[in-house]
Structures are given as structure tokens and as C-alpha cells.
Design an enzyme around this catalytic site. Structure first.
Site, PDB file in Angstrom:
ATOM      1  N   LYS A  82      92.501  56.546  35.341  1.00 41.80           N
ATOM      2  CA  LYS A  82      93.213  55.733  36.315  1.00 41.80           C
ATOM      3  C   LYS A  82      94.669  55.629  35.883  1.00 41.80           C
ATOM      4  O   LYS A  82      94.993  55.856  34.723  1.00 41.80           O
ATOM      5  CB  LYS A  82      92.591  54.327  36.402  1.00 41.80           C
ATOM      6  CG  LYS A  82      91.190  54.379  36.983  1.00 41.80           C
ATOM      7  CD  LYS A  82      90.435  53.120  36.773  1.00 41.80           C
ATOM      8  CE  LYS A  82      89.001  53.177  37.209  1.00 41.80           C
ATOM      9  NZ  LYS A  82      88.298  54.409  37.183  1.00 41.80           N
TER      10      LYS A  82
ATOM     11  N   HIS B  41      86.360  55.925  43.342  1.00 40.93           N
ATOM     12  CA  HIS B  41      86.763  55.185  42.154  1.00 40.93           C
ATOM     13  C   HIS B  41      88.092  54.479  42.387  1.00 40.93           C
ATOM     14  O   HIS B  41      88.875  54.863  43.247  1.00 40.93           O
ATOM     15  CB  HIS B  41      86.881  56.126  40.954  1.00 40.93           C
ATOM     16  CG  HIS B  41      85.575  56.736  40.570  1.00 40.93           C
ATOM     17  ND1 HIS B  41      84.609  56.047  39.883  1.00 40.93           N
ATOM     18  CD2 HIS B  41      85.058  57.966  40.809  1.00 40.93           C
ATOM     19  CE1 HIS B  41      83.559  56.817  39.696  1.00 40.93           C
ATOM     20  NE2 HIS B  41      83.796  57.992  40.254  1.00 40.93           N
TER      21      HIS B  41
ATOM     22  N   TYR C  93      91.709  49.545  44.172  1.00 45.28           N
ATOM     23  CA  TYR C  93      91.313  50.671  45.017  1.00 45.28           C
ATOM     24  C   TYR C  93      92.413  50.933  46.034  1.00 45.28           C
ATOM     25  O   TYR C  93      93.027  50.001  46.547  1.00 45.28           O
ATOM     26  CB  TYR C  93      89.992  50.344  45.731  1.00 45.28           C
ATOM     27  CG  TYR C  93      88.848  50.218  44.761  1.00 45.28           C
ATOM     28  CD1 TYR C  93      88.028  51.307  44.495  1.00 45.28           C
ATOM     29  CD2 TYR C  93      88.629  49.034  44.066  1.00 45.28           C
ATOM     30  CE1 TYR C  93      86.997  51.200  43.564  1.00 45.28           C
ATOM     31  CE2 TYR C  93      87.607  48.920  43.143  1.00 45.28           C
ATOM     32  CZ  TYR C  93      86.797  50.016  42.895  1.00 45.28           C
ATOM     33  OH  TYR C  93      85.784  49.907  41.969  1.00 45.28           O
TER      34      TYR C  93
END
Length: 186
Positions: free
Chosen positions: A163, A132, A122
Site C-alpha cells: 500500500k 484491497h 480504499y
């Protein structure tokens, strides 16, 4: 004139008492464990207990936040903890070096097994549940070779979970170099 210097004692924070159990570290839901979770998101609360990954456990031992016992109620020393963890996870030390480096840099890092990766990371200031993870992170030793297929598979996992791929390469001095990989459309 006489000057007196009075040293103020800092209140000692109690360590979280935990048990090494198979592939996890387990602690009761105490104020100390809850405080670690609330401040820095260490552990996961499930059914009235906090569960810590092995890398979280070692990190918290090093930071003197937790005390871990084996099944015989004997306090584990760091070396013994590492030996037990390496039996469970052969790549434990490489994973731990990357975990420690990211935590020391101010990132919250959690396991990412359900994504098929080692960790999810994170951005600074973001706690799991608020937003997220920004990266999927794979730690590897500098002597490790990846095939293009393995590299592509890691990149696809990151892309499919929206991601960025982050590869943490650990050298023999336990220094970590990070490479961020992302998809580009020509």
C-alpha cells in the site's frame, strides 16, 4: 386561480441504537445497521452484532445516523462521547478529524491495527472485500515530530502491505493536509 403548495414529508430513517462499550460501539443487527453497512461499510458484523470503532461512532452521531447510550442506558451527547473516547485513545481527536475528512471526501476508511497503522483507505467506489485498500494512513498533529526511524517504520509497513503511505497532518484549525509517500527505485 389558487395554487396550493403541498410539502411532501420525507420518511424519517430510524437511527441505529448502539451502546458505548469499552473501546467499541456495539449495535444489534437491525435493518438500519445493515443498511449503513451495505451502503457505506460502516461497522463490522461479528456474531450477530455490528461493531463500530470510536471514530465511526462519532462520525455517525454527527451525521444523525446513530444514537449511542452509555452503560446506564443514557443517551450520550457529542461532548460526552468525545470525553469518553479521549480517555481510551489520547490521540482520538486527531484521528477523528482525519477520518471525518476522508469520509466526507467519499473514501471508505477502516482501522488498520493488524497492519500496525491507524487506518487503511480504499479508493473511491471500492468497498472492503471487493479489492484491497490503496493506502495506509497515519494521522498526526502539525506540531508532532517524527524521527527518521519512525518515518521509515511507517513507510516499511505500507510497503510490506503493498500500500502507499499517506500521512494526514492536522493543523490547529482542524484542516488536514495529506502527503503520499511511495518507494522509488533509482
Amino acid at each position: 386561480m389558487e395554487i396550493m403548495v403541498v410539502k411532501e414529508k420525507k420518511p424519517r430513517t430510524k437511527k441505529v441504537k448502539a451502546m458505548f462499550s469499552r473501546e467499541k460501539i456495539i449495535a444489534e443487527d437491525t435493518s438500519e445497521a445493515r443498511s449503513l453497512y451495505d451502503q457505506s461499510r460502516f461497522g463490522e458484523l461479528q456474531e450477530g452484532k455490528f461493531y463500530y470503532s470510536l471514530v465511526e461512532g462519532l462520525y455517525l452521531i454527527e451525521k444523525k445516523k446513530i444514537e449511542v447510550e452509555d452503560g446506564k442506558k443514557k443517551k450520550l451527547k457529542i461532548d460526552d462521547f468525545i470525553k469518553k473516547a479521549r480517555k481510551i485513545e489520547p490521540n482520538f481527536w486527531i484521528r477523528y478529524v482525519v477520518f471525518r475528512d476522508m469520509r466526507d471526501r467519499g473514501y471508505i476508511i477502516k482501522t488498520a491495527l493488524k497492519f500496525g497503522a491507524d487506518f487503511r483507505v480504499y479508493d473511491r467506489g471500492v468497498k472492503p472485500g471487493q479489492d484491497h485498500a490503496k493506502w495506509i494512513l497515519y494521522p498526526i498533529h502539525e506540531a508532532t515530530t517524527l524521527t527518521w526511524y519512525e518515518f521509515s517504520a511507517k513507510n516499511r509497513v505500507a510497503h510490506s502491505t503493498r500500500k502507499n503511505l499517506l500521512i494526514g497532518i492536522v493543523d490547529d484549525e482542524n484542516d488536514v493536509t495529506y502527503y503520499s509517500v511511495s518507494w522509488t527505485r533509482p
